[in-house]
Design a protein around this motif. Sequence first.
Motif, PDB file in Angstrom:
ATOM      1  N   LEU A 122      15.290  14.325   7.162  1.00 53.55           N
ATOM      2  CA  LEU A 122      16.111  15.520   7.361  1.00 53.55           C
ATOM      3  C   LEU A 122      15.313  16.790   7.094  1.00 53.55           C
ATOM      4  CD1 LEU A 122      18.949  16.573   8.030  1.00 53.55           C
ATOM      5  CD2 LEU A 122      19.412  16.590   5.569  1.00 53.55           C
ATOM      6  N   THR A 123      14.597  16.849   5.981  1.00 53.59           N
ATOM      7  CA  THR A 123      13.820  18.049   5.647  1.00 53.59           C
ATOM      8  C   THR A 123      12.441  18.051   6.287  1.00 53.59           C
ATOM      9  OG1 THR A 123      12.866  17.053   3.650  1.00 53.59           O
ATOM     10  CG2 THR A 123      15.006  18.148   3.427  1.00 53.59           C
ATOM     11  N   ARG A 124      12.029  16.884   6.850  1.00 58.87           N
ATOM     12  CA  ARG A 124      10.738  16.698   7.519  1.00 58.87           C
ATOM     13  C   ARG A 124       9.561  16.674   6.541  1.00 58.87           C
ATOM     14  NH1 ARG A 124      10.995  20.314  13.102  1.00 58.87           N
ATOM     15  NH2 ARG A 124      13.074  19.632  13.770  1.00 58.87           N
ATOM     16  N   GLU A 125       9.828  16.651   5.292  1.00 57.91           N
ATOM     17  CA  GLU A 125       8.751  16.622   4.291  1.00 57.91           C
ATOM     18  C   GLU A 125       8.256  15.200   4.097  1.00 57.91           C
ATOM     19  OE1 GLU A 125       8.020  17.878  -0.393  1.00 57.91           O
ATOM     20  OE2 GLU A 125      10.035  17.453   0.367  1.00 57.91           O
ATOM     21  N   PHE A 126       6.947  15.043   3.946  1.00 60.17           N
ATOM     22  CA  PHE A 126       6.412  13.725   3.625  1.00 60.17           C
ATOM     23  C   PHE A 126       5.281  13.845   2.617  1.00 60.17           C
ATOM     24  CE2 PHE A 126       3.642  15.044   7.088  1.00 60.17           C
ATOM     25  CZ  PHE A 126       2.397  14.538   6.737  1.00 60.17           C
ATOM     26  N   HIS A 127       4.990  12.732   1.979  1.00 54.02           N
ATOM     27  CA  HIS A 127       3.963  12.701   0.937  1.00 54.02           C
ATOM     28  C   HIS A 127       3.213  11.380   1.032  1.00 54.02           C
ATOM     29  CE1 HIS A 127       1.977  13.186  -2.936  1.00 54.02           C
ATOM     30  NE2 HIS A 127       2.428  11.998  -3.291  1.00 54.02           N
ATOM     31  N   ARG A 128       1.910  11.436   1.217  1.00 48.68           N
ATOM     32  CA  ARG A 128       1.085  10.223   1.312  1.00 48.68           C
ATOM     33  C   ARG A 128       0.743   9.704  -0.087  1.00 48.68           C
ATOM     34  NH1 ARG A 128      -0.492   8.726   6.147  1.00 48.68           N
ATOM     35  NH2 ARG A 128      -0.314  10.235   7.865  1.00 48.68           N
ATOM     36  N   LEU A 129       0.892   8.410  -0.246  1.00 46.91           N
ATOM     37  CA  LEU A 129       0.554   7.796  -1.520  1.00 46.91           C
ATOM     38  C   LEU A 129      -0.955   7.573  -1.602  1.00 46.91           C
ATOM     39  CD1 LEU A 129       3.610   7.284  -1.264  1.00 46.91           C
ATOM     40  CD2 LEU A 129       3.253   5.065  -2.335  1.00 46.91           C
ATOM     41  N   PRO A 130      -1.526   7.671  -2.794  1.00 47.63           N
ATOM     42  CA  PRO A 130      -2.955   7.387  -2.936  1.00 47.63           C
ATOM     43  C   PRO A 130      -3.229   5.919  -2.631  1.00 47.63           C
ATOM     44  CG  PRO A 130      -1.914   7.622  -5.088  1.00 47.63           C
ATOM     45  CD  PRO A 130      -0.897   8.047  -4.078  1.00 47.63           C
ATOM     46  N   PRO A 131      -4.433   5.578  -2.199  1.00 45.47           N
ATOM     47  CA  PRO A 131      -4.762   4.185  -1.883  1.00 45.47           C
ATOM     48  C   PRO A 131      -4.601   3.281  -3.100  1.00 45.47           C
ATOM     49  CG  PRO A 131      -6.457   5.685  -1.070  1.00 45.47           C
ATOM     50  CD  PRO A 131      -5.564   6.490  -1.963  1.00 45.47           C
ATOM     51  N   LEU A 132      -4.242   2.027  -2.839  1.00 42.33           N
ATOM     52  CA  LEU A 132      -4.092   1.035  -3.895  1.00 42.33           C
ATOM     53  C   LEU A 132      -5.172  -0.017  -3.743  1.00 42.33           C
ATOM     54  CD1 LEU A 132      -2.601  -0.450  -6.183  1.00 42.33           C
ATOM     55  CD2 LEU A 132      -1.132  -1.479  -4.424  1.00 42.33           C
ATOM     56  N   LYS A 133      -5.943  -0.204  -4.806  1.00 46.47           N
ATOM     57  CA  LYS A 133      -6.978  -1.231  -4.802  1.00 46.47           C
ATOM     58  C   LYS A 133      -6.489  -2.433  -5.594  1.00 46.47           C
ATOM     59  CE  LYS A 133     -10.812   2.046  -4.374  1.00 46.47           C
ATOM     60  NZ  LYS A 133     -12.096   2.538  -4.958  1.00 46.47           N
ATOM     61  N   GLY A 134      -5.968  -3.391  -4.872  1.00 46.95           N
ATOM     62  CA  GLY A 134      -5.455  -4.597  -5.520  1.00 46.95           C
ATOM     63  C   GLY A 134      -6.101  -5.842  -4.955  1.00 46.95           C
ATOM     64  N   MET A 135      -5.313  -6.897  -4.868  1.00 45.63           N
ATOM     65  CA  MET A 135      -5.797  -8.168  -4.371  1.00 45.63           C
ATOM     66  C   MET A 135      -6.245  -8.048  -2.915  1.00 45.63           C
ATOM     67  SD  MET A 135      -3.707 -11.742  -4.279  1.00 45.63           S
ATOM     68  CE  MET A 135      -3.073 -11.411  -5.917  1.00 45.63           C
ATOM     69  N   SER A 136      -7.341  -8.664  -2.590  1.00 47.31           N
ATOM     70  CA  SER A 136      -7.886  -8.596  -1.247  1.00 47.31           C
ATOM     71  C   SER A 136      -7.226  -9.632  -0.342  1.00 47.31           C
ATOM     72  CB  SER A 136      -9.404  -8.833  -1.267  1.00 47.31           C
ATOM     73  OG  SER A 136      -9.898  -8.956   0.055  1.00 47.31           O
ATOM     74  N   LYS A 137      -7.026  -9.247   0.928  1.00 50.25           N
ATOM     75  CA  LYS A 137      -6.495 -10.196   1.898  1.00 50.25           C
ATOM     76  C   LYS A 137      -7.486 -11.316   2.190  1.00 50.25           C
ATOM     77  CE  LYS A 137      -3.474  -6.917   4.282  1.00 50.25           C
ATOM     78  NZ  LYS A 137      -3.112  -6.297   5.580  1.00 50.25           N
ATOM     79  N   LYS A 138      -8.739 -11.114   1.786  1.00 53.48           N
ATOM     80  CA  LYS A 138      -9.764 -12.118   2.018  1.00 53.48           C
ATOM     81  C   LYS A 138      -9.787 -13.189   0.930  1.00 53.48           C
ATOM     82  CE  LYS A 138     -12.760  -8.849   4.474  1.00 53.48           C
ATOM     83  NZ  LYS A 138     -14.112  -8.214   4.523  1.00 53.48           N
ATOM     84  N   SER A 139      -8.883 -13.074  -0.044  1.00 59.18           N
ATOM     85  CA  SER A 139      -8.820 -14.080  -1.098  1.00 59.18           C
ATOM     86  C   SER A 139      -8.493 -15.444  -0.498  1.00 59.18           C
ATOM     87  CB  SER A 139      -7.751 -13.703  -2.133  1.00 59.18           C
ATOM     88  OG  SER A 139      -8.023 -12.446  -2.695  1.00 59.18           O
ATOM     89  N   ARG A 140      -8.991 -16.490  -1.131  1.00 61.39           N
ATOM     90  CA  ARG A 140      -8.774 -17.839  -0.607  1.00 61.39           C
ATOM     91  C   ARG A 140      -7.299 -18.214  -0.680  1.00 61.39           C
ATOM     92  NH1 ARG A 140     -11.145 -23.232  -3.498  1.00 61.39           N
ATOM     93  NH2 ARG A 140      -9.301 -22.823  -4.793  1.00 61.39           N
ATOM     94  N   GLY A 141      -6.740 -18.643   0.446  1.00 62.27           N
ATOM     95  CA  GLY A 141      -5.343 -19.040   0.475  1.00 62.27           C
ATOM     96  C   GLY A 141      -4.520 -18.180   1.417  1.00 62.27           C
ATOM     97  N   LEU A 142      -3.214 -18.335   1.350  1.00 62.92           N
ATOM     98  CA  LEU A 142      -2.280 -17.623   2.211  1.00 62.92           C
ATOM     99  C   LEU A 142      -1.841 -16.329   1.529  1.00 62.92           C
ATOM    100  CD1 LEU A 142      -0.122 -20.713   3.250  1.00 62.92           C
ATOM    101  CD2 LEU A 142      -2.066 -19.713   4.478  1.00 62.92           C
ATOM    102  N   TYR A 143      -2.259 -15.200   2.106  1.00 66.63           N
ATOM    103  CA  TYR A 143      -1.960 -13.896   1.511  1.00 66.63           C
ATOM    104  C   TYR A 143      -0.695 -13.320   2.135  1.00 66.63           C
ATOM    105  CZ  TYR A 143      -2.339  -8.893   0.474  1.00 66.63           C
ATOM    106  OH  TYR A 143      -2.079  -7.612   0.067  1.00 66.63           O
TER     107      TYR A 143
END
Length: 386
Positions: A122-143
Amino acid sequence: MLDMPSEVFREILSRVPAKPLLRFRSVSKSWQKTIDDPIFIRLHVDRQLLKIQHSSIDGVGHLILRGDFDTRFYSLSFESLHCVKPSLLNHNPSYEGSPVGSCNGVMLISESKGNNLLWNPLTREFHRLPPLKGMSKKSRGLYHSVSGLGYVSATNDYKVVKIAQVFDPRDRSLKSETFVYSLKLDSWRRIKDFPFRISRLRGGIFLKGALHWISSTMPLKSMNDLIIGLDLETEDYCLLPLPTEISRLEKPPAKHLGVLDGCLILSCYYQIERLDVWLMKDYGVKCSWIRLFSVSAQDNIGAVETLRPIAYLKCKEEVLLQHDKKEFVWFNLETKLGKKIRMNGRPTTFSSQFCLASLVRLRDIVVDGGSNNAKRLARDKMNSAN
């Protein structure tokens, strides 16, 4: 009106829908000051939420549609939901983002590269969140990962939760990480890990100060489904009971959570046969579950496995359903008849998200976190103005 006490004036304005209030800001500087006041904005949100609990949705919110192929956002009001044309939103904050959830008129948008942003359509305002460094999608198994957006009234803070899990079928191990973003602090931090395996990859459902997901006992997927809540103020997890009929007698292949009439609902899909929608009248109380309605294949509403409850008008005993990502249907709970809504100019297929119409100002909530944060806020403000 000049002699009207300020408290009375604020009380009157708090009952006016958000969209005209934006126009009223131009009446005078005193009106603008009142409408932009964070205390008034919180009061207004509370009033609008109260209307929803009394099944009054006209002017309170709108449906935000996102086309699956053109990736544009559209707005659909509830005032004319019998023959409508969605309005294209020209202030699209992201051309690759998908809606995850909404809270108090603020939407969480997830982008393909894992970035997130908060947006008030409605107000057209937005705010980008800072990047999150967590678990990698390349980890072994089903992510897989899920997110959710909620609000902590005690601190007037909006929080985003992201849960990332990797399941290794070889040794049936599960690695889980849970992070919480605070809009006030404009930062992520890790909290206690989610205690179960997420079995439904959908955005968290916010209600009563907590985000909710459907989960399975860790790490076996075949165990009984659970409803898990994460209290955003205490950051503690809790279990919510399933309806007795589901936990003991029937076990539907698919379940989805949602909110109708200010209550938690559980949609149970029995493949192509029927859809049962349960509503928890008293939050957290097992015996308060009631079967709100059922739709069977014989009702000729559409493929029951593609129906999703959107809104509930208790006064008319009607539920708004989205069918097959292509159309909306008003379903009468008494007559069991459905009435399709004609929509011109809609996307071929789309996802939809109910969003409260609110005046929430994201930049008023963020605490100044340093020069980098200030630069990002200035950049987002400039982009939203464009």
